[in-house]
Design a protein around this motif. Structure first.
Motif, PDB file in Angstrom:
ATOM      1  N   MET A   1      92.603  27.986  21.172  1.00  4.65           N
ATOM      2  CA  MET A   1      92.869  28.102  19.748  1.00  4.65           C
ATOM      3  C   MET A   1      93.607  29.410  19.443  1.00  4.65           C
ATOM      4  O   MET A   1      94.553  29.434  18.651  1.00  4.65           O
ATOM      5  N   ALA A   2      93.156  30.502  20.104  1.00  5.69           N
ATOM      6  CA  ALA A   2      93.822  31.784  19.882  1.00  5.69           C
ATOM      7  C   ALA A   2      95.267  31.731  20.346  1.00  5.69           C
ATOM      8  O   ALA A   2      96.164  32.274  19.689  1.00  5.69           O
ATOM      9  N   GLU A   3      95.508  31.070  21.463  1.00  8.05           N
ATOM     10  CA  GLU A   3      96.876  30.949  21.963  1.00  8.05           C
ATOM     11  C   GLU A   3      97.732  30.145  20.987  1.00  8.05           C
ATOM     12  O   GLU A   3      98.901  30.466  20.740  1.00  8.05           O
ATOM     13  N   ALA A   4      97.162  29.094  20.415  1.00 12.59           N
ATOM     14  CA  ALA A   4      97.913  28.263  19.475  1.00 12.59           C
ATOM     15  C   ALA A   4      98.248  29.041  18.203  1.00 12.59           C
ATOM     16  O   ALA A   4      99.362  28.961  17.674  1.00 12.59           O
ATOM     17  N   LEU A   5      97.266  29.810  17.707  1.00 13.31           N
ATOM     18  CA  LEU A   5      97.516  30.619  16.512  1.00 13.31           C
ATOM     19  C   LEU A   5      98.572  31.686  16.785  1.00 13.31           C
ATOM     20  O   LEU A   5      99.412  31.982  15.937  1.00 13.31           O
ATOM     21  N   LEU A   6      98.510  32.266  17.989  1.00  9.91           N
ATOM     22  CA  LEU A   6      99.496  33.279  18.342  1.00  9.91           C
ATOM     23  C   LEU A   6     100.889  32.675  18.398  1.00  9.91           C
ATOM     24  O   LEU A   6     101.859  33.255  17.903  1.00  9.91           O
ATOM     25  N   ALA A   7     101.001  31.478  18.983  1.00  6.64           N
ATOM     26  CA  ALA A   7     102.310  30.824  19.058  1.00  6.64           C
ATOM     27  C   ALA A   7     102.832  30.471  17.669  1.00  6.64           C
ATOM     28  O   ALA A   7     104.022  30.595  17.375  1.00  6.64           O
ATOM     29  N   GLU A   8     101.920  30.028  16.790  1.00  3.11           N
ATOM     30  CA  GLU A   8     102.326  29.680  15.429  1.00  3.11           C
ATOM     31  C   GLU A   8     102.796  30.906  14.663  1.00  3.11           C
ATOM     32  O   GLU A   8     103.784  30.860  13.916  1.00  3.11           O
ATOM     33  N   GLU A   9     102.118  32.036  14.883  1.00  2.00           N
ATOM     34  CA  GLU A   9     102.476  33.242  14.151  1.00  2.00           C
ATOM     35  C   GLU A   9     103.839  33.769  14.582  1.00  2.00           C
ATOM     36  O   GLU A   9     104.588  34.328  13.783  1.00  2.00           O
TER      37      GLU A   9
END
Length: 461
Positions: A1-9
């Motif tokens: 989830m953290a990786e996905a949020l980082l990619a989205e940001e």
């Protein structure tokens, strides 16, 4: 989830340029070191071009980079000879030559000497600087009595092995000093670089000197020696390739190990003293081969596939060294970005509010990627306790280094948060300002198990 949020940001088009550049540099650490491009090796034969021109001045020897005037000379020679492609490899042969005999050194008694050499290798399982079988064979053949460079190496190995010896002779002539000092002080620091050409033994002696002094009352001198040794190694191209293309695969691997050991010292001592690195990790084009010393073939073998044969079912001791190299690449870049001066940040566009949080998230992602490549025999897993003492020590050191790197990454963010909090009058506002920092952040990963040798440590405050 953290990786996905980082990619989205990071998909936002309005992200500041400095953060974009830093992200790209950090993400480059997640993968293996890329193979060298021909452009990076195009100047490998500059010295050979000088020999073609019959330039005999000794100052023309050594490593020359792309921007050097020697590169222009090489280009002219290549054009004249019609050679515009990669240099043809020469047949590898051994080129090691002994130095003049050692006549003014005092060695330990023979039985003690063999014991100290053995203690050095048994206790130095973190930095595979020397090849144990060939080194012990040279000691048995008394090479240190005939070769001055080998004599210095043996004295430094004995000085380091004396730390683990209970023999009272290691304290003789060194009252009030570290055990083994009587052998260490015979080797004059950096004197071996005064010779016409630096050799791999000179660099190895520098590494051994740093290892000894790092545990004494004056470890700061290690910083100077590291810088001197790195420059000397760079002068003969140890960070890129072997200057003499006739060197064997055996010699090239020893040079590669010594170069990376120096870079580890440079990064770790620099981080401890708050100083920048002398060389960047991307200057080093080849990683050490993961093969333990006892599985090396003969030094005369020229094919790397025939000399390095680590059994697939046998976990490697050298795997720790490679893991530390990758972790130190993250540590070096973290120090360079997170602890840069205001002027440096302005030059690369890191002046916007909130850039630290973005970079910390990216560095955490790089640490997560590094954590996943740790070999199974070096992981802390409560369900599979580590039985081997060597792997136990390596795993402990590796995970301590991992958490230390996390603290280095987060420290500027914590300091900034505490600075903002101290300027607040309301206690509730202070709590809110640092609420994103959890004490559990530095209590260790859930993967870490307590030591089997010691009681569980108290919870950090």
């Amino acid at each position: 989830m953290a990786e996905a949020l980082l990619a989205e940001e990071t998909t936002g088009a309005n992200e500041i340029l400095g953060v974009q550049l830093a992200r790209r540099a950090i993400r480059g650490l997640k993968g293996p070191i890329a193979l060298p491009h021909y452009d990076d090796l195009a100047f490998a034969d500059i010295d050979a071009s000088f020999q073609t021109l019959r330039i005999k001045d000794k100052d023309t020897r050594g490593f020359h980079g792309k921007s050097s005037g020697a590169m222009l000379v090489k280009t002219a020679v290549d054009l004249k000879n019609g050679n515009l492609g990669p240099p043809e490899p020469m047949e590898p042969v051994s080129v090691s030559k002994p130095r003049p005999p050692a006549t003014n050194y005092t060695f330990p008694d023979e039985d003690l000497l063999f014991s100290l050499v053995s203690l050095y290798f048994e206790n130095n399982t973190f930095l595979p600087l020397l090849h144990r079988p060939s080194f012990e064979r040279a000691v048995r053949h008394r090479s240190h009595r005939a070769d001055e460079a080998m004599a210095r190496t043996v004295l430094l190995v004995c000085a380091l092995g004396a730390r683990y010896s209970t023999d009272p002779r290691v304290h003789l002539s060194s009252a009030g000093k570290a055990p083994g000092w009587q052998w260490f002080e015979q080797v004059q620091i950096c004197q071996h670089f005064r010779s016409e050409h630096t050799s791999i033994i000179d660099v190895q002696c520098s590494c051994l000197t740093i290892m000894f002094l790092d545990a004494t009352a004056n470890p700061r001198i290690c910083w100077n020696i590291v810088g001197f040794a790195l420059r000397a190694g760079q002068d003969i191209g140890l960070h890129r390739f072997n200057m003499d293309s006739r060197a064997t695969a055996f010699e090239r691997e020893l040079e590669r190990r010594a170069s990376w050991v120096l870079l580890l010292f440079d990064t770790q001592i620099g981080a401890a003293l708050g100083r920048g690195s002398t060389l960047e990790s991307h200057e080093f084009l080849h990683m050490p081969i993961i093969c333990d010393d006892e599985y090396w073939g003969s030094p005369e073998i020229t094919n790397p596939r025939g000399i390095f044969r680590q059994p697939p079912e046998k976990p490697s001791v050298v795997a720790f060294f490679n893991c530390m190299i990758h972790l130190n690449r993250i540590l070096a870049l973290s120090c360079k970005i997170m602890y840069s001066s205001d002027l440096e940040r302005l030059q690369v566009g890191l002046e916007a509010e909130g850039w630290q949080g973005k970079i910390v998230g990216e560095l955490e992602s790089a640490l997560n990627a590094w954590f996943e490549i740790i070999p199974h025999h070096l992981r802390w897993d409560p369900s599979f306790p580590i039985q081997d003492d060597t792997f136990f020590d390596q795993s402990a050191a590796l995970h301590c280094a991992y958490h230390h790197t996390r603290i280095v990454i987060h420290r500027p963010l914590i300091s900034a948060a505490e600075g903002r909090a101290s300027r607040q009058v309301s206690g509730s506002t202070t709590s809110c300002a640092i609420s994103h920092i959890s004490p559990d952040m530095y209590r260790g990963s859930a993967r870490v198990q307590p030591s089997r040798r010691d009681p569980a440590p108290p919870t950090p405050k």
